[in-house]
Scaffold this motif. Structure first.
Motif, PDB file in Angstrom:
ATOM      1  N   PRO A  80      19.782  18.193 -30.699  1.00  0.00           N
ATOM      2  CA  PRO A  80      19.497  16.756 -30.611  1.00  0.00           C
ATOM      3  C   PRO A  80      19.007  16.363 -29.223  1.00  0.00           C
ATOM      4  CG  PRO A  80      21.861  17.149 -30.724  1.00  0.00           C
ATOM      5  CD  PRO A  80      21.184  18.481 -30.902  1.00  0.00           C
ATOM      6  N   LYS A  82      19.004  14.218 -25.938  1.00  0.00           N
ATOM      7  CA  LYS A  82      20.009  13.510 -25.141  1.00  0.00           C
ATOM      8  C   LYS A  82      19.307  12.944 -23.908  1.00  0.00           C
ATOM      9  CE  LYS A  82      24.199  15.106 -24.936  1.00  0.00           C
ATOM     10  NZ  LYS A  82      25.375  15.934 -24.580  1.00  0.00           N
ATOM     11  N   GLU A  91      25.045   8.785 -20.510  1.00  0.00           N
ATOM     12  CA  GLU A  91      24.378   9.796 -21.327  1.00  0.00           C
ATOM     13  C   GLU A  91      24.517   9.379 -22.786  1.00  0.00           C
ATOM     14  OE1 GLU A  91      25.665  13.822 -20.815  1.00  0.00           O
ATOM     15  OE2 GLU A  91      25.404  13.760 -18.640  1.00  0.00           O
ATOM     16  N   PHE A  92      23.420   9.540 -23.548  1.00  0.00           N
ATOM     17  CA  PHE A  92      23.485   9.203 -24.965  1.00  0.00           C
ATOM     18  C   PHE A  92      22.479  10.032 -25.753  1.00  0.00           C
ATOM     19  CE2 PHE A  92      20.557   6.338 -22.909  1.00  0.00           C
ATOM     20  CZ  PHE A  92      19.496   6.192 -23.791  1.00  0.00           C
ATOM     21  N   THR A  93      22.784  10.209 -27.026  1.00  0.00           N
ATOM     22  CA  THR A  93      21.941  10.976 -27.933  1.00  0.00           C
ATOM     23  C   THR A  93      21.052  10.018 -28.700  1.00  0.00           C
ATOM     24  OG1 THR A  93      23.688  12.624 -28.161  1.00  0.00           O
ATOM     25  CG2 THR A  93      21.992  12.631 -29.844  1.00  0.00           C
ATOM     26  N   GLU A  95      18.136   9.669 -31.983  1.00  0.00           N
ATOM     27  CA  GLU A  95      17.706  10.297 -33.230  1.00  0.00           C
ATOM     28  C   GLU A  95      16.188  10.302 -33.346  1.00  0.00           C
ATOM     29  OE1 GLU A  95      19.706  10.736 -36.425  1.00  0.00           O
ATOM     30  OE2 GLU A  95      21.598  10.751 -35.337  1.00  0.00           O
ATOM     31  N   CYS A 101      18.746   2.178 -23.126  1.00  0.00           N
ATOM     32  CA  CYS A 101      20.135   2.600 -22.904  1.00  0.00           C
ATOM     33  C   CYS A 101      21.067   1.676 -23.680  1.00  0.00           C
ATOM     34  CB  CYS A 101      20.462   2.547 -21.415  1.00  0.00           C
ATOM     35  SG  CYS A 101      22.205   2.861 -21.057  1.00  0.00           S
ATOM     36  N   GLN A 113      18.226  16.824 -22.599  1.00  0.00           N
ATOM     37  CA  GLN A 113      18.329  17.819 -23.666  1.00  0.00           C
ATOM     38  C   GLN A 113      17.396  17.404 -24.794  1.00  0.00           C
ATOM     39  OE1 GLN A 113      22.325  19.190 -25.112  1.00  0.00           O
ATOM     40  NE2 GLN A 113      21.646  18.209 -26.999  1.00  0.00           N
ATOM     41  N   GLY A 114      16.783  18.412 -25.420  1.00  0.00           N
ATOM     42  CA  GLY A 114      15.965  18.117 -26.592  1.00  0.00           C
ATOM     43  C   GLY A 114      14.551  18.638 -26.522  1.00  0.00           C
TER      44      GLY A 114
END
Length: 128
Positions: A80, A82, A91-93, A95, A101, A113-114
């Protein structure tokens, strides 16, 4: 993206070079391990990468003919996306696509990440 017409398949050419690299990496490691054949290839792909699983599979099926990878199954694991807010450090994921934010509403974000892409592992059969 693969577009199908009655007798023509048009696929994203970016995935061809990606898939050729997957094959080169797989063949190198399989041959070093004394493989008779490769049975499975496990790939890790970040959700934000531009790599399309179906296109990679399409090219894999084509370019592995007459190689020790011919019958190998591809397995796709998606990581996923991030983000890190540069303002409040939350920090958040996510979709689908960039969003503000959820803590402060800022769009001053950094991907943490991703975007990954790698061959995680291969499974082989050795000579008897």
């Amino acid at each position: 993206m693969i577009k199908q017409h009655p007798h023509i398949i048009i696929a994203n050419m970016h995935e061809l070079s990606v898939t050729e690299n997957i094959l080169q990496i797989t063949l190198k490691h399989a041959q070093q391990a004394g493989a008779k054949s490769v049975t499975d290839v496990h790939l890790v792909i970040g959700e934000l990468s531009s790599i399309i699983d179906d296109s990679v599979q399409f090219y894999w099926d084509m370019i592995t003919e007459n190689t020790i990878c011919q019958s190998a199954q591809l397995h796709f694991t998606r990581i996923p996306a991030k983000m890190l807010c540069q303002n409040c450090k939350q920090e958040f994921t996510i979709e689908h696509g960039p969003i503000p934010c959820p803590s402060c509403g800022s769009v001053n974000l950094r991907v943490i990440q991703g975007e990954e892409f790698w061959v995680d592992s291969i499974e082989i059969q050795k000579e008897e």
